[in-house]
Design an enzyme around this catalytic site. Sequence first.
Site, mmCIF file in Angstrom:
data_model
loop_
_atom_site.group_PDB
_atom_site.id
_atom_site.type_symbol
_atom_site.label_atom_id
_atom_site.label_comp_id
_atom_site.label_asym_id
_atom_site.label_seq_id
_atom_site.Cartn_x
_atom_site.Cartn_y
_atom_site.Cartn_z
ATOM 1 N N VAL A 171 15.043 -12.345 -24.769
ATOM 2 C CA VAL A 171 15.491 -13.257 -25.826
ATOM 3 C C VAL A 171 16.747 -14.019 -25.398
ATOM 4 O O VAL A 171 16.804 -15.244 -25.463
ATOM 5 C CB VAL A 171 15.736 -12.481 -27.143
ATOM 6 C CG1 VAL A 171 16.474 -13.349 -28.164
ATOM 7 C CG2 VAL A 171 14.414 -12.022 -27.727
ATOM 8 N N LYS A 212 22.177 -7.488 -13.052
ATOM 9 C CA LYS A 212 21.445 -8.632 -13.617
ATOM 10 C C LYS A 212 22.299 -9.906 -13.535
ATOM 11 O O LYS A 212 21.823 -10.967 -13.135
ATOM 12 C CB LYS A 212 21.097 -8.318 -15.083
ATOM 13 C CG LYS A 212 20.108 -9.256 -15.700
ATOM 14 C CD LYS A 212 19.774 -8.849 -17.140
ATOM 15 C CE LYS A 212 18.513 -8.051 -17.239
ATOM 16 N NZ LYS A 212 18.014 -7.870 -18.598
ATOM 17 N N THR A 247 16.350 -8.047 -33.494
ATOM 18 C CA THR A 247 15.567 -7.650 -34.671
ATOM 19 C C THR A 247 16.168 -6.370 -35.242
ATOM 20 O O THR A 247 16.210 -5.343 -34.555
ATOM 21 C CB THR A 247 14.097 -7.409 -34.271
ATOM 22 O OG1 THR A 247 13.605 -8.613 -33.683
ATOM 23 C CG2 THR A 247 13.248 -7.030 -35.462
ATOM 24 N N GLU A 283 6.774 -13.612 -26.060
ATOM 25 C CA GLU A 283 6.870 -13.519 -24.602
ATOM 26 C C GLU A 283 5.639 -14.189 -24.009
ATOM 27 O O GLU A 283 4.547 -14.104 -24.560
ATOM 28 C CB GLU A 283 6.964 -12.058 -24.156
ATOM 29 C CG GLU A 283 8.354 -11.504 -24.349
ATOM 30 C CD GLU A 283 8.470 -10.046 -23.924
ATOM 31 O OE1 GLU A 283 7.748 -9.608 -23.020
ATOM 32 O OE2 GLU A 283 9.294 -9.341 -24.532
ATOM 33 N N LYS A 291 12.002 -11.254 -40.584
ATOM 34 C CA LYS A 291 11.564 -10.888 -39.228
ATOM 35 C C LYS A 291 10.653 -9.655 -39.242
ATOM 36 O O LYS A 291 9.552 -9.670 -38.680
ATOM 37 C CB LYS A 291 12.797 -10.648 -38.335
ATOM 38 C CG LYS A 291 12.481 -10.165 -36.943
ATOM 39 C CD LYS A 291 11.689 -11.182 -36.129
ATOM 40 C CE LYS A 291 11.196 -10.555 -34.840
ATOM 41 N NZ LYS A 291 10.385 -11.459 -34.049
ATOM 42 N N ALA A 347 -9.893 -9.161 -31.130
ATOM 43 C CA ALA A 347 -10.130 -7.718 -31.038
ATOM 44 C C ALA A 347 -9.896 -7.259 -29.605
ATOM 45 O O ALA A 347 -10.030 -8.032 -28.665
ATOM 46 C CB ALA A 347 -11.563 -7.414 -31.460
ATOM 47 N N GLY A 348 -9.522 -5.998 -29.442
ATOM 48 C CA GLY A 348 -9.271 -5.500 -28.091
ATOM 49 C C GLY A 348 -8.787 -4.067 -28.117
ATOM 50 O O GLY A 348 -9.096 -3.313 -29.053
ATOM 51 N N CYS A 401 7.928 -5.198 -29.097
ATOM 52 C CA CYS A 401 8.258 -5.597 -30.470
ATOM 53 C C CYS A 401 7.339 -4.999 -31.542
ATOM 54 O O CYS A 401 7.824 -4.264 -32.403
ATOM 55 C CB CYS A 401 8.259 -7.115 -30.579
ATOM 56 S SG CYS A 401 9.629 -7.863 -29.676
HETATM 57 P P1 NAD Z 1 15.966 -6.966 -23.274
HETATM 58 O O1 NAD Z 1 16.022 -5.522 -23.023
HETATM 59 O O2 NAD Z 1 15.058 -7.827 -22.450
HETATM 60 O O3 NAD Z 1 17.416 -7.610 -23.168
HETATM 61 C C1 NAD Z 1 18.548 -7.050 -23.770
HETATM 62 C C2 NAD Z 1 19.726 -7.233 -22.841
HETATM 63 O O4 NAD Z 1 20.917 -6.763 -23.498
HETATM 64 C C3 NAD Z 1 19.612 -6.422 -21.545
HETATM 65 O O5 NAD Z 1 19.768 -7.283 -20.437
HETATM 66 C C4 NAD Z 1 20.780 -5.412 -21.635
HETATM 67 O O6 NAD Z 1 21.352 -5.131 -20.382
HETATM 68 C C5 NAD Z 1 21.750 -6.168 -22.529
HETATM 69 N N1 NAD Z 1 22.759 -5.346 -23.199
HETATM 70 C C6 NAD Z 1 22.637 -4.104 -23.709
HETATM 71 N N2 NAD Z 1 23.806 -3.698 -24.228
HETATM 72 C C7 NAD Z 1 24.681 -4.708 -24.053
HETATM 73 C C8 NAD Z 1 26.038 -4.881 -24.363
HETATM 74 N N3 NAD Z 1 26.739 -3.932 -25.001
HETATM 75 N N4 NAD Z 1 26.640 -6.040 -23.996
HETATM 76 C C9 NAD Z 1 25.952 -7.006 -23.358
HETATM 77 N N5 NAD Z 1 24.640 -6.908 -23.044
HETATM 78 C C10 NAD Z 1 24.023 -5.767 -23.391
HETATM 79 O O7 NAD Z 1 15.582 -7.116 -24.821
HETATM 80 P P2 NAD Z 1 14.859 -8.356 -25.520
HETATM 81 O O8 NAD Z 1 13.387 -8.227 -25.361
HETATM 82 O O9 NAD Z 1 15.554 -9.604 -25.128
HETATM 83 O O10 NAD Z 1 15.165 -8.026 -27.063
HETATM 84 C C11 NAD Z 1 16.446 -8.185 -27.616
HETATM 85 C C12 NAD Z 1 16.307 -8.171 -29.130
HETATM 86 O O11 NAD Z 1 15.519 -9.280 -29.556
HETATM 87 C C13 NAD Z 1 15.634 -6.921 -29.681
HETATM 88 O O12 NAD Z 1 16.199 -6.616 -30.917
HETATM 89 C C14 NAD Z 1 14.197 -7.376 -29.868
HETATM 90 O O13 NAD Z 1 13.524 -6.635 -30.865
HETATM 91 C C15 NAD Z 1 14.404 -8.809 -30.321
HETATM 92 N N6 NAD Z 1 13.271 -9.710 -30.058
HETATM 93 C C16 NAD Z 1 12.568 -9.598 -28.901
HETATM 94 C C17 NAD Z 1 11.520 -10.472 -28.667
HETATM 95 C C18 NAD Z 1 10.705 -10.354 -27.414
HETATM 96 O O14 NAD Z 1 9.600 -10.921 -27.371
HETATM 97 N N7 NAD Z 1 11.164 -9.676 -26.380
HETATM 98 C C19 NAD Z 1 11.192 -11.465 -29.602
HETATM 99 C C20 NAD Z 1 11.954 -11.551 -30.754
HETATM 100 C C21 NAD Z 1 12.996 -10.667 -30.987
#
Ligand code: NAD
Length: 429
Positions: free
Chosen positions: A11, A35, A121, A155, A204, A252-253, A260
Site C-alpha cells: 500500500v 528495504k 485497515t 494487488e 473498509k 468460482a475456484g 486482506c
Molecule cells: P506490507 O507488509 O506490504 O507493508 C507494510 C510496511 O510497513 C512494511 O514494509 C513494514 O516494514 C513497514 N512497517 C512496519 N512497522 C513499521 C514502523 N513502525 N514504521 C515504519 N514502517 C513500518 O503491508 P501492506 O500490504 O502494504 O498493508 C498495509 C496495510 O494496508 C494493512 O493494514 C492492510 O490491511 C492494508 N491494505 C492492504 C491492501 C493490499 O492489497 N495489500 C489493500 C488495502 C489495504
Amino acid sequence: MKLTINGTGYVGLVTGACFAEVGHHVLCVDNDAAKIKLLKEGGIPIYEPGLEELVKKNVAAGRLSFTTSIAEGVQKSDVIFIAVPTPPQPDGSVDLSFIERVARDIAAAMTDYKIVVDKSTVPVKTGEKVAETIKRYCPAKVDFDVVSNPEFLREGFAVCDLMKPNRIVIGVRSQRPVAVMKKIYTPFNAPIVVTDINSAELIKHASNSFLALKISYINAVAVLCEATGANVQEVAAGMGMDERIGRPFLNAGIGFGGSCFPKDLSAFVKIAEQIGYDFHLLKEVQRINAGQMERFVKKITDTLWVLKDKKIGVLGLAFKQNTDDVRTSPAIELCQRLQKEGATLRVHDPKAMGKARAILSNVTYVDDMNDVAEGCDALVVATEWDEFKKLDLERARKSLSHPIMFDGRNLFDPGEMGRLGWIYKSVGR
Ligand code: NAD
C-alpha cells in the site's frame, strides 16, 4: 504538497509513487532498513505492474524519496500517512501494535500541527485510540487531527486503482483537515466521501467482507452446478449482467486468500462479537471458503487415489494473478496439502517464486511453465495468471504420464480440453 507515508509495502509504496506522479513531494518511511536501502539503490521490493517505472520516474524527478527515520518524515511534511501492517492474531482479532508503535513515534517527533492519516485497515474506533495515543506521547502537546482514509487498491492492479479510484473515503472528527485532504486527492478526479472516522473505518471492513461474501456465494452456487451438470461460469455471466449484482468477484475456484480478505473477515467477525452481535453470515462465508479447498483436494485424491510417490505439477503460487504476494495464498496451502499427502511437486509462478521459496520448501521450482508437467502424474492450476491460458497444452499432455488436469481457477474450456484428450476437472462445471 509535501506528504510522508509510514510503511513502504504494497500500500505505502504504490500510494507514495502515485501521489508523486500527480505532483506531490513524497517521503516514504520504513523501519526495514534493507528495504529502504534497496529502494535508494533503485531496486523495487515488490512486483506490481507499472510500479517500477513509476518509482524510477518520480525518484528521478525529485518527488519521491525514502528514509528509515520517522522523525524526518514528521518534520518534512504536514500530512503523515500510516500504511503499516495490521496482521491477524490467533483469535482473529487485529494486531494493532504496529499502528500504536508508529503513532507513538509520530507523536514524539511532532512540534507543530499535523494531520495524521490512517490508511491501514483497522477495526472501527481505532482512530479514537490513535488520537489518544498521539495526545499522550506528544511532549510538545501540539494540535493535530487524525483522519481515516482507508485504501481499496487491489494487488495486481494497484497503480491503476490508485490513479483511477472509484471513490476516496475520508473520515474526520472535525472539518479542519477536510480541505487539505481534498487538495491531496483533487488530481485523481474521484468522488470524495467525507464521513465520521468510525464510519470510514467500517466502510473498509464492510466492503472487503462483502466482496469475500460474493466469492463464497458463487462458490456455493458452484457446488450446485457441479451436482446438476450446470456451468458456474455461465451462471455467473448471466447473474453478472444484472447491474444490481455485477460480474466482478463471481469467479468460482479454490477460494480467496491473500493478506486482506481472510484477515479482514476474521477481524469483522471479531469486532461484531465484541459488541455482542454474532455475524453468522460472515462465519458461513469463511466456512464455504475453507470447504472449497477441501473439495478441490478431494477431487484430486478421488482421481489419483494415493498421492504418496505421485509427482504433481502446479501452475501458480501467488494468491492471485499479477502479484508476487504469497501471503495466505490458497495456491501455497494447496501445495502444502498435496505434500502432506505424500506427493512431490514441480511448481511455477511467473512472479512469486522468489517469495514462495521462503515458505514452500522441498519442491522443484521450474522457470518455464511449459516444463512443469515433465514426468508428472497430473497438472494443477492454482492461480489465475492470464499467461497460463497460453500453456502449450499438447506438450504438457505428452509430458504427463496421464493427461490429467485439475483446474482450480477455471482457465480452460472443459469441452475443448475433452476434445484435446485431457481428463479435465475444474470447479462448478
Ligand atoms: P506490507 O507488509 O506490504 O507493508 C507494510 C510496511 O510497513 C512494511 O514494509 C513494514 O516494514 C513497514 N512497517 C512496519 N512497522 C513499521 C514502523 N513502525 N514504521 C515504519 N514502517 C513500518 O503491508 P501492506 O500490504 O502494504 O498493508 C498495509 C496495510 O494496508 C494493512 O493494514 C492492510 O490491511 C492494508 N491494505 C492492504 C491492501 C493490499 O492489497 N495489500 C489493500 C488495502 C489495504
